[in-house]
Design a protein around this motif. Structure first.
Motif, PDB file in Angstrom:
ATOM      1  N   ALA A  52       0.847  -1.188   0.000  1.00  0.00           N
ATOM      2  CA  ALA A  52       0.000   0.000   0.000  1.00  0.00           C
ATOM      3  C   ALA A  52       0.883   1.239   0.000  1.00  0.00           C
ATOM      4  O   ALA A  52       1.862   1.315   0.751  1.00  0.00           O
ATOM      5  CB  ALA A  52      -0.908   0.007   1.221  1.00  0.00           C
ATOM      6  N   THR A  53       0.531   2.199  -0.849  1.00  0.00           N
ATOM      7  CA  THR A  53       1.252   3.466  -0.940  1.00  0.00           C
ATOM      8  C   THR A  53       0.264   4.588  -0.663  1.00  0.00           C
ATOM      9  O   THR A  53      -0.786   4.664  -1.315  1.00  0.00           O
ATOM     10  CB  THR A  53       1.888   3.635  -2.337  1.00  0.00           C
ATOM     11  N   GLY A 100       8.004   6.255   5.553  1.00  0.00           N
ATOM     12  CA  GLY A 100       7.044   7.244   6.023  1.00  0.00           C
ATOM     13  C   GLY A 100       6.539   6.974   7.431  1.00  0.00           C
ATOM     14  O   GLY A 100       6.975   6.034   8.100  1.00  0.00           O
ATOM     15  N   ARG A 101       5.593   7.810   7.853  1.00  0.00           N
ATOM     16  CA  ARG A 101       5.005   7.675   9.185  1.00  0.00           C
ATOM     17  C   ARG A 101       3.491   7.715   9.063  1.00  0.00           C
ATOM     18  O   ARG A 101       2.944   8.477   8.267  1.00  0.00           O
ATOM     19  CB  ARG A 101       5.482   8.781  10.116  1.00  0.00           C
ATOM     20  N   ASP A 145       5.160  14.985   5.429  1.00  0.00           N
ATOM     21  CA  ASP A 145       5.171  15.204   3.984  1.00  0.00           C
ATOM     22  C   ASP A 145       5.805  14.074   3.188  1.00  0.00           C
ATOM     23  O   ASP A 145       6.065  14.221   1.995  1.00  0.00           O
ATOM     24  CB  ASP A 145       5.923  16.512   3.666  1.00  0.00           C
ATOM     25  N   GLU A 146       6.090  12.937   3.837  1.00  0.00           N
ATOM     26  CA  GLU A 146       6.712  11.822   3.141  1.00  0.00           C
ATOM     27  C   GLU A 146       5.672  10.767   2.788  1.00  0.00           C
ATOM     28  O   GLU A 146       4.773  10.460   3.573  1.00  0.00           O
ATOM     29  CB  GLU A 146       7.792  11.182   4.026  1.00  0.00           C
ATOM     30  N   GLY A 165       6.391   3.860  12.125  1.00  0.00           N
ATOM     31  CA  GLY A 165       7.341   4.404  11.166  1.00  0.00           C
ATOM     32  C   GLY A 165       8.202   3.319  10.571  1.00  0.00           C
ATOM     33  O   GLY A 165       8.015   2.122  10.830  1.00  0.00           O
ATOM     34  N   PRO A 166       9.184   3.715   9.761  1.00  0.00           N
ATOM     35  CA  PRO A 166      10.033   2.757   9.053  1.00  0.00           C
ATOM     36  C   PRO A 166      10.655   1.727   9.992  1.00  0.00           C
ATOM     37  O   PRO A 166      11.149   2.061  11.062  1.00  0.00           O
ATOM     38  CB  PRO A 166      11.118   3.640   8.430  1.00  0.00           C
TER      39      PRO A 166
END
Length: 119
Positions: free
Chosen positions: A34-35, A66-67, A99-100, A81-82
């Motif tokens: 998922a993106t 991302g978060r 914003d990531e 997060g990652p």
């Protein structure tokens, strides 16, 4: 049995506002990538497709990039997060933090089979 498929050639892709899901379907595994783009929120982007007030999918995930903030219907919440591995039961909302772009691998087959499918 040995079965191999590259993620670069998913069996299907589902687009939704501010994101998409790519699914690979194998004999004993349905796997999803998922993106989610900045500004994505489940209740705004996928909720109208699902027709429910909160996400009713169970997720077994690995956060790649991302978060994301997840809020359970019972009030519990957590940011992931990652590098985080997480399990999330049905009954939640989630949104991108910052914003990531967020990329999540989901090993729970229901997501690959049903997430964001038009009814």
């Amino acid at each position: 049995m040995l079965e191999v498929k590259p993620l670069e050639k998913p069996d299907e892709r589902r687009d939704f506002p501010r994101g998409h899901l790519e699914a690979v379907h194998m004999t004993d595994l349905d796997f999803a990538v998922a993106t989610f783009e900045p500004g994505w929120r489940w209740s705004e982007s996928v909720g109208p497709i699902a027709g429910t007030e909160s996400c009713q999918m169970h997720h077994n995930c690995y956060m790649v990039q991302g978060r994301m903030h997840i809020r359970m219907n019972d009030g519990g919440e957590q940011e992931v997060g990652p590098g985080d591995v997480f399990v999330c039961s049905p009954g939640h909302d989630a949104w991108v933090v910052g914003d990531e772009q967020v990329v999540v691998y989901d090993f729970q087959g229901q997501t690959a089979r049903e997430y964001a499918k038009q009814k």
